[in-house]
Design an enzyme around this catalytic site. Structure first.
Site, short mmCIF file in Angstrom:
data_model
loop_
_atom_site.label_atom_id
_atom_site.label_comp_id
_atom_site.label_asym_id
_atom_site.label_seq_id
_atom_site.Cartn_x
_atom_site.Cartn_y
_atom_site.Cartn_z
N TYR A 27 42.67 49.63 36.20
CA TYR A 27 43.91 49.64 37.00
C TYR A 27 43.84 48.70 38.09
CZ TYR A 27 40.53 52.25 39.70
OH TYR A 27 39.05 52.76 40.33
N HIS A 69 38.78 46.16 38.21
CA HIS A 69 40.08 45.29 38.20
C HIS A 69 39.84 43.95 37.45
CE1 HIS A 69 40.94 48.36 41.13
NE2 HIS A 69 39.92 47.80 42.12
#
Ligand code: C5P
Length: 313
Positions: free
Chosen positions: A241, A291
């Site tokens: 995400y 990430h």
């Protein structure tokens, strides 16, 4: 006659004062509303095919407290972000949230003006940059997580209008600052409600602040749908995400007419370091692949190349 002349002079002085206020004051400070009325329009930027394929102005960045507001595919994706969360009932959690906080009206995004926003990441690149005054000159200054200002004003500025955080990165805020919760899990929503009411939640996967000192009526909650939009359309499912910093940048892209970006980027060895500390293991977080720092950085560079943002390195 003399009286008439005096009235004219007073009126002219008032007008001058109003104009001066409108160009001087930060939008959240005194005189702000005048500024919104009188501010010039921003010159437009032509959309490239690349930008149009990613940017969707219809996606609402905030949870608005209207039920049911999250599509099933968003809920499915979001509930799996930080491990399995079986049996979670989202609607009661959202209801509880908006019994603690006022639902936003949306009026903050007045699109008719030319709001300038500085998004300040936490990169060590800011050390010795001298960007402080330039950052403070923006209408909104967006910071995140454990960002520090005191002692670093020359490089990072002193103003903050929006502070993005999640339970594990929470800090107390100065009055007048918007706390923007980035909900990476249902517990994030439960935590922010608890931190402004009973203080019953003190643990997520680690100890978290029981209470946060910040203005309750300034709290904004990002929508999980906005996170999924960034993950699908921008980072295109690289990483699990988006990072808090890239999320703040996208929030600015959706709510500001001019966006300047400071404090993003790894050090020369590719480590994700901070400007206020010598973090010993800055690379460790990158290895978890939560990430995708490279993809996010290349998107920032492309946005800058297309004139969508000003990127200060
Ligand atoms: O480390 P932290 O997550 O608090 O940093 C805030 C944001 O700043 C990150 O989410 C990332 O987007 C950005 N950052 C960066 N390069 C660094 C450190 C942080 O781009 N060296």
């Amino acid at each position: 006659m003399l009286c008439q002349r005096r009235t004219q002079v007073v009126l002219a002085l008032c007008l001058l004062l109003l104009l001066w206020q409108s160009f001087r004051a930060p939008p959240d400070g005194p005189g702000g509303p005048f500024r919104l009325v009188l501010r010039a329009r921003c010159p437009g930027t032509n959309s490239s095919a690349w930008f149009s394929a990613r940017y969707d102005p219809a996606v609402e960045p905030l949870l608005l407290g209207r039920a049911p507001e999250l599509p099933a595919e968003v809920v499915q994706w979001w509930l799996r972000l930080q491990g399995p969360s079986r049996g979670v009932q989202l609607q009661p959690i959202i209801q509880q949230l908006f019994s603690v906080f006022p639902a936003p009206t949306g009026s903050a995004w007045d699109p008719s003006g030319c709001r300038t926003c500085a998004v300040v990441g936490n990169s060590g690149q800011l050390q010795g940059s001298g960007h402080g005054p330039r950052i403070d000159a923006h209408d909104w200054v967006l910071r995140m997580n454990r960002a520090k200002v005191t002692g670093f004003e020359l490089d990072v500025g002193r103003r903050t209008t929006h502070h993005f955080m999640y339970p594990e990165s929470a800090v107390n805020l100065a009055p007048g600052t918007h706390l923007v919760l980035v909900p990476f899990k249902p517990l994030g929503l439960q935590w922010v409600a608890s931190a402004f009411s009973t203080g019953e939640l003190t643990r997520t996967y680690m100890r978290v602040k029981r209470f946060v000192r910040a203005d309750r009526d300034k709290v904004l909650i990002l929508s999980p749908a906005f996170l999924k939009y960034i993950h699908d359309s921008w980072t295109q499912r690289h990483g699990r995400y988006p990072s808090t910093g890239f999320t703040a940048l996208l929030f600015a892209l959706h709510t500001c007419q001019r966006v300047s970006v400071f404090g993003f980027g790894a050090d020369s060895e590719g480590n994700w370091h901070h400007y206020w500390e010598k973090n010993r293991w800055p690379g460790a977080f990158r290895r978890t692949r939560v990430h995708d720092a490279e993809v996010e950085f290349s998107l920032i560079e492309r946005l800058a190349a297309e004139g969508r943002i000003l990127f200060y390195k």
